[in-house]
Design a protein around this motif. Structure first.
Motif, PDB file in Angstrom:
ATOM      1  N   GLY A  32       0.809  -1.223   0.000  1.00 49.18           N
ATOM      2  CA  GLY A  32       0.000   0.000   0.000  1.00 49.18           C
ATOM      3  C   GLY A  32       0.837   1.266   0.000  1.00 49.18           C
ATOM      4  N   LYS A  33       2.078   1.166   0.415  1.00 46.85           N
ATOM      5  CA  LYS A  33       2.970   2.328   0.464  1.00 46.85           C
ATOM      6  C   LYS A  33       3.837   2.449  -0.796  1.00 46.85           C
ATOM      7  CE  LYS A  33       1.979   3.777   4.619  1.00 46.85           C
ATOM      8  NZ  LYS A  33       1.372   5.066   4.855  1.00 46.85           N
ATOM      9  N   ILE A  34       3.687   1.527  -1.742  1.00 50.19           N
ATOM     10  CA  ILE A  34       4.487   1.552  -2.963  1.00 50.19           C
ATOM     11  C   ILE A  34       3.644   2.173  -4.079  1.00 50.19           C
ATOM     12  CG2 ILE A  34       5.695   0.151  -4.680  1.00 50.19           C
ATOM     13  CD1 ILE A  34       6.147  -1.932  -2.448  1.00 50.19           C
ATOM     14  N   PRO A  35       4.001   3.366  -4.540  1.00 50.17           N
ATOM     15  CA  PRO A  35       3.214   4.042  -5.579  1.00 50.17           C
ATOM     16  C   PRO A  35       3.042   3.202  -6.850  1.00 50.17           C
ATOM     17  CG  PRO A  35       4.787   5.569  -4.619  1.00 50.17           C
ATOM     18  CD  PRO A  35       5.117   4.205  -4.076  1.00 50.17           C
ATOM     19  N   ALA A  36       4.070   2.496  -7.257  1.00 50.57           N
ATOM     20  CA  ALA A  36       3.984   1.672  -8.475  1.00 50.57           C
ATOM     21  C   ALA A  36       2.924   0.584  -8.311  1.00 50.57           C
ATOM     22  CB  ALA A  36       5.338   1.042  -8.801  1.00 50.57           C
ATOM     23  N   TYR A  37       2.796   0.043  -7.103  1.00 51.80           N
ATOM     24  CA  TYR A  37       1.780  -0.984  -6.850  1.00 51.80           C
ATOM     25  C   TYR A  37       0.384  -0.375  -6.933  1.00 51.80           C
ATOM     26  CZ  TYR A  37      -0.944  -4.618  -4.579  1.00 51.80           C
ATOM     27  OH  TYR A  37      -1.894  -5.577  -4.303  1.00 51.80           O
ATOM     28  N   GLN A  38       0.216   0.794  -6.354  1.00 52.20           N
ATOM     29  CA  GLN A  38      -1.085   1.457  -6.404  1.00 52.20           C
ATOM     30  C   GLN A  38      -1.479   1.784  -7.841  1.00 52.20           C
ATOM     31  OE1 GLN A  38      -0.385   4.760  -3.785  1.00 52.20           O
ATOM     32  NE2 GLN A  38      -0.608   3.525  -1.937  1.00 52.20           N
ATOM     33  N   GLN A  39      -0.500   2.219  -8.645  1.00 55.76           N
ATOM     34  CA  GLN A  39      -0.768   2.520 -10.056  1.00 55.76           C
ATOM     35  C   GLN A  39      -1.120   1.246 -10.819  1.00 55.76           C
ATOM     36  OE1 GLN A  39       2.859   4.439 -11.165  1.00 55.76           O
ATOM     37  NE2 GLN A  39       2.314   6.387 -10.208  1.00 55.76           N
ATOM     38  N   ALA A  40      -0.394   0.179 -10.555  1.00 60.03           N
ATOM     39  CA  ALA A  40      -0.660  -1.094 -11.222  1.00 60.03           C
ATOM     40  C   ALA A  40      -2.043  -1.609 -10.846  1.00 60.03           C
ATOM     41  CB  ALA A  40       0.416  -2.117 -10.851  1.00 60.03           C
ATOM     42  N   GLN A  41      -2.390  -1.482  -9.577  1.00 57.16           N
ATOM     43  CA  GLN A  41      -3.705  -1.928  -9.116  1.00 57.16           C
ATOM     44  C   GLN A  41      -4.812  -1.120  -9.781  1.00 57.16           C
ATOM     45  OE1 GLN A  41      -3.778  -4.701  -7.029  1.00 57.16           O
ATOM     46  NE2 GLN A  41      -5.889  -4.671  -7.692  1.00 57.16           N
ATOM     47  N   GLN A  42      -4.585   0.185  -9.940  1.00 65.83           N
ATOM     48  CA  GLN A  42      -5.568   1.045 -10.605  1.00 65.83           C
ATOM     49  C   GLN A  42      -5.739   0.630 -12.070  1.00 65.83           C
ATOM     50  OE1 GLN A  42      -7.569   3.439  -9.153  1.00 65.83           O
ATOM     51  NE2 GLN A  42      -8.578   3.326 -11.115  1.00 65.83           N
ATOM     52  N   LYS A  43      -4.622   0.332 -12.734  1.00 68.66           N
ATOM     53  CA  LYS A  43      -4.692  -0.132 -14.125  1.00 68.66           C
ATOM     54  C   LYS A  43      -5.485  -1.430 -14.214  1.00 68.66           C
ATOM     55  CE  LYS A  43      -0.435   1.874 -15.951  1.00 68.66           C
ATOM     56  NZ  LYS A  43       0.914   1.598 -16.477  1.00 68.66           N
ATOM     57  N   LEU A  44      -5.228  -2.353 -13.292  1.00 63.61           N
ATOM     58  CA  LEU A  44      -5.970  -3.619 -13.279  1.00 63.61           C
ATOM     59  C   LEU A  44      -7.460  -3.372 -13.074  1.00 63.61           C
ATOM     60  CD1 LEU A  44      -3.721  -6.073 -11.235  1.00 63.61           C
ATOM     61  CD2 LEU A  44      -4.265  -6.171 -13.667  1.00 63.61           C
ATOM     62  N   ASP A  45      -7.787  -2.476 -12.169  1.00 65.51           N
ATOM     63  CA  ASP A  45      -9.194  -2.139 -11.921  1.00 65.51           C
ATOM     64  C   ASP A  45      -9.843  -1.571 -13.183  1.00 65.51           C
ATOM     65  OD1 ASP A  45      -8.897  -2.999  -9.316  1.00 65.51           O
ATOM     66  OD2 ASP A  45      -8.778  -0.984  -8.461  1.00 65.51           O
ATOM     67  N   ASN A  46      -9.114  -0.727 -13.886  1.00 69.42           N
ATOM     68  CA  ASN A  46      -9.650  -0.137 -15.124  1.00 69.42           C
ATOM     69  C   ASN A  46      -9.879  -1.200 -16.196  1.00 69.42           C
ATOM     70  OD1 ASN A  46      -9.600   2.399 -13.954  1.00 69.42           O
ATOM     71  ND2 ASN A  46      -7.663   2.987 -14.893  1.00 69.42           N
ATOM     72  N   ILE A 120       6.624  -6.119  -8.995  1.00 73.69           N
ATOM     73  CA  ILE A 120       6.607  -5.393  -7.722  1.00 73.69           C
ATOM     74  C   ILE A 120       6.723  -6.382  -6.568  1.00 73.69           C
ATOM     75  CG2 ILE A 120       5.249  -3.869  -6.224  1.00 73.69           C
ATOM     76  CD1 ILE A 120       4.002  -2.783  -8.921  1.00 73.69           C
ATOM     77  N   GLN A 121       5.975  -7.485  -6.652  1.00 75.92           N
ATOM     78  CA  GLN A 121       6.051  -8.512  -5.614  1.00 75.92           C
ATOM     79  C   GLN A 121       7.453  -9.113  -5.540  1.00 75.92           C
ATOM     80  OE1 GLN A 121       2.782 -10.971  -6.957  1.00 75.92           O
ATOM     81  NE2 GLN A 121       1.457 -10.208  -5.325  1.00 75.92           N
ATOM     82  N   ASP A 122       8.082  -9.293  -6.692  1.00 74.41           N
ATOM     83  CA  ASP A 122       9.453  -9.812  -6.708  1.00 74.41           C
ATOM     84  C   ASP A 122      10.404  -8.843  -6.008  1.00 74.41           C
ATOM     85  OD1 ASP A 122       8.573 -12.046  -8.079  1.00 74.41           O
ATOM     86  OD2 ASP A 122       9.304 -11.365 -10.037  1.00 74.41           O
ATOM     87  N   ASN A 123      10.231  -7.546  -6.253  1.00 72.23           N
ATOM     88  CA  ASN A 123      11.063  -6.541  -5.572  1.00 72.23           C
ATOM     89  C   ASN A 123      10.858  -6.593  -4.061  1.00 72.23           C
ATOM     90  OD1 ASN A 123      12.240  -5.584  -7.911  1.00 72.23           O
ATOM     91  ND2 ASN A 123      10.807  -3.890  -8.146  1.00 72.23           N
ATOM     92  N   VAL A 124       9.608  -6.742  -3.641  1.00 71.21           N
ATOM     93  CA  VAL A 124       9.309  -6.832  -2.205  1.00 71.21           C
ATOM     94  C   VAL A 124       9.973  -8.070  -1.622  1.00 71.21           C
ATOM     95  CG1 VAL A 124       7.473  -7.188  -0.492  1.00 71.21           C
ATOM     96  CG2 VAL A 124       7.166  -5.499  -2.315  1.00 71.21           C
ATOM     97  N   TYR A 125       9.862  -9.211  -2.328  1.00 71.32           N
ATOM     98  CA  TYR A 125      10.479 -10.438  -1.827  1.00 71.32           C
ATOM     99  C   TYR A 125      11.998 -10.282  -1.724  1.00 71.32           C
ATOM    100  CZ  TYR A 125      12.191 -15.109  -1.257  1.00 71.32           C
ATOM    101  OH  TYR A 125      12.857 -16.216  -0.780  1.00 71.32           O
ATOM    102  N   ASN A 126      12.618  -9.689  -2.738  1.00 74.33           N
ATOM    103  CA  ASN A 126      14.064  -9.485  -2.703  1.00 74.33           C
ATOM    104  C   ASN A 126      14.465  -8.581  -1.535  1.00 74.33           C
ATOM    105  OD1 ASN A 126      14.525 -11.159  -4.900  1.00 74.33           O
ATOM    106  ND2 ASN A 126      14.366  -9.483  -6.373  1.00 74.33           N
ATOM    107  N   ALA A 127      13.668  -7.565  -1.276  1.00 71.65           N
ATOM    108  CA  ALA A 127      13.936  -6.689  -0.130  1.00 71.65           C
ATOM    109  C   ALA A 127      13.783  -7.460   1.177  1.00 71.65           C
ATOM    110  CB  ALA A 127      13.004  -5.482  -0.155  1.00 71.65           C
TER     111      ALA A 127
END
Length: 167
Positions: A32-46, A120-127
C-alpha cells in the motif's frame, strides 16, 4: 485456523532449543505504500471494469434475444424457432467465451496481473530476503496471511525426507 497452526509451529520451533530469529511483516501495508503498486492496481481495476462492461453487454444482448424469442415463440414456424434457438445458443457461447477470455484462469486479467504486479512482488520479496540476511532472521511471517514468506535454507530438511522415502 492458520493462526492456530502458526502459533503451534512457532511454539514447537521455540521449544526445540534452537536459537532461531522470527519476525513478521505486513505485506498489505508494504504494498500500500508503494506508488507503483497502487498505479498497477488502478490499471488492473480499469481493465477489469472495461472488460466487465463488454461481458455484461454480451449477456444483455443475449437476454434481449431470449426475451424477444419468448414473446414470439407461439407464432413462429418450426424452422424459424430452431434457427432462433441456435442463434441464442451461439450468442450464449460467445458471451461465455468472452468472459473466459478476460476472467478465466489464463485470461487477460490474470496475464495483466502477472505483467503489472509480479515485478513489484518480486522486488518486495528481494527486499525481504535482504532484510532477513542482514538481520540474521531465519523466518519472516506475513502478519496478514500468517504465511511464511521467507525461510532460511539452513533449516530446509527436504533432502533428508526424500532420502528416507527413496532409500
Amino acid at each position: 485456523m492458520k493462526r492456530i497452526i502458526f502459533t503451534a509451529a512457532l511454539a514447537l520451533l521455540m521449544s526445540t532449543g534452537f536459537a532461531q530469529k522470527f519476525v513478521h511483516v505486513d505485506t498489505e501495508y508494504i504494498l500500500g505504500k508503494i506508488p507503483a503498486y497502487q498505479q498497477a492496481q488502478q490499471k488492473l481495476d480499469n481493465y477489469s471494469k472495461q472488460w466487465q462492461g463488454e461481458v455484461e453487454a454480451k449477456f444483455k444482448e443475449l437476454d434481449d434475444m431470449y426475451k424477444k424469442y419468448q414473446s414470439e415463440v407461439d407464432i413462429l414456424p418450426d424452422a424459424t424457432k430452431t434457427k432462433r434457438e441456435n442463434e441464442i445458443i451461439a450468442k450464449e457461447k460467445e458471451a461465455k467465451e468472452l468472459q473466459k477470455k478476460y476472467f478465466g484462469n489464463d485470461g487477460e486479467l490474470s496475464k495483466k496481473r502477472q505483467e503489472l504486479i509480479k515485478p513489484i512482488q518480486d522486488n518486495v520479496y528481494n527486499a525481504l530476503k535482504s532484510v532477513a540476511t542482514e538481520g540474521g532472521y531465519d523466518y519472516i511471517f506475513d502478519k496478514v496471511s500468517g504465511d511464511i514468506i521467507y525461510a532460511s535454507e539452513k533449516y530446509d530438511e527436504s533432502d533428508a525426507v526424500l532420502k528416507k522415502i527413496i532409500k
